[in-house]
Structure formats: structure tokens, C-alpha cells
Design a protein around this motif. Structure first.
Motif, PDB file in Angstrom:
ATOM      1  N   PRO A 257      -1.551   9.548   4.429  1.00 34.18           N
ATOM      2  CA  PRO A 257      -2.032   7.795   4.552  1.00 34.18           C
ATOM      3  C   PRO A 257      -0.762   6.918   4.852  1.00 34.18           C
ATOM      4  CG  PRO A 257      -3.566   9.159   2.932  1.00 34.18           C
ATOM      5  CD  PRO A 257      -2.288   9.817   3.268  1.00 34.18           C
ATOM      6  N   LEU A 258       0.226   7.261   4.129  1.00 32.72           N
ATOM      7  CA  LEU A 258       1.595   6.494   3.461  1.00 32.72           C
ATOM      8  C   LEU A 258       1.980   6.352   4.338  1.00 32.72           C
ATOM      9  CD1 LEU A 258       4.716   8.101   3.065  1.00 32.72           C
ATOM     10  CD2 LEU A 258       3.270   8.149   0.636  1.00 32.72           C
TER      11      LEU A 258
ATOM     12  N   THR B 221      -3.831  13.147   0.320  1.00 30.28           N
ATOM     13  CA  THR B 221      -4.679  11.857   0.862  1.00 30.28           C
ATOM     14  C   THR B 221      -3.988  10.698   0.430  1.00 30.28           C
ATOM     15  OG1 THR B 221      -5.870  11.391  -1.452  1.00 30.28           O
ATOM     16  CG2 THR B 221      -7.214  13.272  -0.160  1.00 30.28           C
TER      17      THR B 221
ATOM     18  N   GLN C 177       1.310   4.615  -2.918  1.00 25.60           N
ATOM     19  CA  GLN C 177       0.961   5.435  -2.798  1.00 25.60           C
ATOM     20  C   GLN C 177       2.248   6.571  -2.765  1.00 25.60           C
ATOM     21  OE1 GLN C 177      -0.050   4.879   1.614  1.00 25.60           O
ATOM     22  NE2 GLN C 177      -2.748   5.642   0.994  1.00 25.60           N
TER      23      GLN C 177
ATOM     24  N   LEU D  72       1.630   7.674   7.779  1.00 26.92           N
ATOM     25  CA  LEU D  72       0.666   6.817   8.941  1.00 26.92           C
ATOM     26  C   LEU D  72       0.481   5.520   9.574  1.00 26.92           C
ATOM     27  CD1 LEU D  72      -2.896   9.017   9.390  1.00 26.92           C
ATOM     28  CD2 LEU D  72      -0.544   9.056  10.601  1.00 26.92           C
ATOM     29  N   ILE D  73       0.270   4.785   8.003  1.00 23.66           N
ATOM     30  CA  ILE D  73       0.765   3.385   7.628  1.00 23.66           C
ATOM     31  C   ILE D  73       2.171   2.257   8.362  1.00 23.66           C
ATOM     32  CG2 ILE D  73       0.401   1.863   6.125  1.00 23.66           C
ATOM     33  CD1 ILE D  73      -2.006   2.598   4.498  1.00 23.66           C
TER      34      ILE D  73
ATOM     35  N   TYR E 106      -9.746   7.675   5.358  1.00 29.09           N
ATOM     36  CA  TYR E 106      -8.907   7.383   3.956  1.00 29.09           C
ATOM     37  C   TYR E 106      -8.052   6.283   3.662  1.00 29.09           C
ATOM     38  CZ  TYR E 106     -11.691  10.568   1.177  1.00 29.09           C
ATOM     39  OH  TYR E 106     -12.117  11.602   0.813  1.00 29.09           O
ATOM     40  N   THR E 107      -6.932   6.729   4.849  1.00 24.91           N
ATOM     41  CA  THR E 107      -5.626   5.543   4.950  1.00 24.91           C
ATOM     42  C   THR E 107      -6.190   4.512   6.313  1.00 24.91           C
ATOM     43  OG1 THR E 107      -4.339   7.283   6.819  1.00 24.91           O
ATOM     44  CG2 THR E 107      -4.125   5.137   6.611  1.00 24.91           C
TER      45      THR E 107
ATOM     46  N   ASP F 166      -7.792   2.931   1.987  1.00 26.16           N
ATOM     47  CA  ASP F 166      -6.412   2.466   1.064  1.00 26.16           C
ATOM     48  C   ASP F 166      -6.056   0.571   1.717  1.00 26.16           C
ATOM     49  OD1 ASP F 166      -7.329   4.475  -0.106  1.00 26.16           O
ATOM     50  OD2 ASP F 166      -5.564   5.611   0.653  1.00 26.16           O
ATOM     51  N   ARG F 167      -5.970   0.997   3.598  1.00 27.74           N
ATOM     52  CA  ARG F 167      -4.893   0.094   3.780  1.00 27.74           C
ATOM     53  C   ARG F 167      -5.768  -1.623   4.171  1.00 27.74           C
ATOM     54  NH1 ARG F 167      -3.272  -4.053   4.908  1.00 27.74           N
ATOM     55  NH2 ARG F 167      -2.355  -5.171   6.791  1.00 27.74           N
TER      56      ARG F 167
ATOM     57  N   THR G 126       1.027  -1.219  -0.147  1.00 24.84           N
ATOM     58  CA  THR G 126      -0.258  -0.138   0.478  1.00 24.84           C
ATOM     59  C   THR G 126       0.682   1.899  -0.093  1.00 24.84           C
ATOM     60  OG1 THR G 126      -1.564  -0.995   1.245  1.00 24.84           O
ATOM     61  CG2 THR G 126      -2.098   1.034   1.253  1.00 24.84           C
TER      62      THR G 126
END
Length: 285
Positions: free
Chosen positions: A188-189, A184, A43, A191-192, A78-79, A82-83, A39
Motif C-alpha cells: 500500500p505505501l 499489507t 506504514q 501504491l500511494i 487495504y490501500t 489506509d489512505r 500515511t
């Protein structure tokens, strides 16, 4: 006629790239070791594409700090979308996941009724019910129906997407469009990477083993899909744009049949896709 100011142009782009994205994402998950690392990898490439596209759009940013607060809250969901979506896509057919994705519209209606006390409009409820029925039509199998983990994760991913969209309504218009889409992907990337404790080595390994053409096609199409859909809604009427964008369901069924050999429940999927378009039209009237 200036194509760049015509919503039909962006609809065509959206239908093409969203189909490429869904097919590519399915293919790329088949050989993954780490869903989180994959992911992030996709991203990262999508973020780079966004950066390159920033000069193509008007440079503008909101001055109201509350916009950034709500945007960050939306990005959290959104995170999650995606994940969780990466894992769900690995276990579901591309055509099936695309049908399941339409549930986000239903969840948005439910949240509108519960939290904003929006009026009970019969055509919206009927439209939402039709979308739910279309999903049941695809997933229900007599005597052996069960909620497998990928189906549950797909539902959770689309609940997260609905919440993100619900929080984030109309904020994209206040930003440079490419920069908005960049946020967006980029946040998220990060945070992941932090919360899932992904190692750089894992990301590198996913890159090494991935089909590079499919990887870059998936990443580029993701960026173009986000931008073209937002531009479609910006330039066109929701009542027209929404049903047209939902045509991606049928396109993915057809392409998945030939490209991914997804031949199970074909008739059900076709009927479900038609029902979804009808449901979306009713919701947007």
C-alpha cells in the motif's frame, strides 16, 4: 498454560494496542500537511517493525499462485482504506471513527448475500441492523444532520476494508504472520507513493514536524494490532473473539474522553458501543 497459544492473551494485547493506535492516529493527524505522506510514513515504520518480528513466527508461504493474486486484489482495497482513512480520521473524533469502523462487518454481510448467495439468516440481519442504528444514533442530530466529507470518507474507507477482508478471508494462515502483515503495509505505501505522486521531501517534512513518541507508538501499535487480531481468530472461536475485539469501541470512548477531551454525544456513544457489541454477537452466532 502457554500464553502464546491462548487467544485471550492476544485479545488483551489487541484491546490495548488498538486503543493506542486510534488515539495516536488522531493526534498525529492534527498537524499533518499531507495525508498521503503521513500515511506512507506510518506504514514505513510499521513495515520495519514487521520485518523485525518475522523470526517470531513460523516461516511458511503458500504454493498456490491464486493466493497471491487474491492477496494483491485485497491489498488494493487495504490501500484505499489506509489512505482515505487518514483523511477521515483527521476530521472525525477518534471515538466516533472507531464506531464507524464497525460498519465494515455490515458491508461484509451485504456482500456475502449479494455475491456468494449466502442464506438469509435473521440474527445476522438483525445484528447488522443494530450496528447501522448505533451509527445513526451517533451521527444524527435533529434539524442539522448532513453528510460531511469526513463522514463520507470514513464510510468509503470501511467499504474498502470490508471488500479487502471479503477477498482475503483465511489467506493470512498460509503465510508467516509477520510477513503477511508486512505485505499489507509495504505494498500500500508503494501504491500511494506512486499514484498520489508523493515526494520524499513531503514524507521527511511529516517526520520532522511529528511528535516522534506518538508517531512510533502509532506505528508499533498498528503492527501489533494486526498481528494480535489475526492470532486471536486463529486460536479462538469467532463467536467469542468477535464480541471481545469489539470492546475496543467502549475503550476508545473512555480514553478519548480523558485524553482527547471528546465529550460530545458521550451518552449516545456509550449506548451505541453497547449496541455494537450486541450486534456483533448476533452476527457471529
Amino acid at each position: 498454560m502457554n500464553l502464546l497459544n491462548n487467544f485471550k492473551f492476544y485479545i488483551i494485547i489487541y484491546l490495548i494496542v488498538s486503543t493506542v493506535f486510534n488515539q495516536g492516529y488522531k493526534i498525529i493527524t492534527k498537524n499533518m500537511n499531507s495525508a498521503g505522506a503521513l500515511t506512507i510514513l506510518i506504514q514505513i515504520i510499521s513495515s520495519i517493525i514487521c520485518i523485525l518480528m518475522i523470526p517470531l513466527f513460523e516461516i511458511k508461504f503458500p504454493t498456490d499462485y491464486k493466493v497471491y493474486i487474491f492477496l494483491f486484489l485485497a491489498i488494493i482495497f487495504y490501500t484505499l482504506n489506509d489512505r482515505i482513512g487518514t483523511t477521515a480520521r483527521s476530521g472525525l473524533e477518534a471515538s466516533t471513527y472507531n464506531i464507524l469502523k464497525q460498519l465494515s462487518t455490515v458491508f461484509m454481510i451485504i456482500m456475502g448475500l449479494l455475491f456468494f448467495k449466502e442464506p438469509f439468516v435473521s440474527n445476522k440481519i438483525i445484528g447488522a441492523s443494530i450496528i447501522i442504528i448505533s451509527n445513526i444514533l451517533v451521527f444524527y442530530k435533529k434539524e442539522n444532520f448532513k453528510f460531511n466529507k469526513y463522514l463520507i470518507q470514513g464510510i468509503l474507507a470501511n467499504i474498502s476494508l470490508a471488500i479487502a477482508l471479503f477477498i482475503d478471508v483465511n489467506y493470512s494462515k498460509e503465510f508467516n504472520l509477520a510477513f503477511y502483515v508486512l505485505l499489507t503495509f509495504l505494498i500500500p505505501l508503494i501504491l500511494i507513493f506512486i499514484f498520489e505522486k508523493i515526494k520524499i521531501k513531503e514524507i521527511v517534512n511529516e517526520y520532522k514536524k511529528a511528535n516522534k513518541i506518538i508517531l512510533f507508538l502509532t506505528s508499533i501499535s498498528w503492527t501489533l494490532m494486526m498481528i494480535s487480531k489475526l492470532k486471536s481468530y486463529e486460536l479462538g472461536n469467532v463467536i467469542v473473539v468477535a464480541p471481545l475485539t469489539s470492546l475496543t469501541v467502549i475503550l476508545n470512548i473512555v480514553v478519548s474522553y480523558f485524553l482527547l477531551k471528546e465529550k460530545s454525544n458521550l451518552i449516545r456513544k456509550i449506548i451505541a458501543s453497547i449496541l455494537i457489541i450486541v450486534g456483533v454477537i448476533l452476527i457471529k452466532i
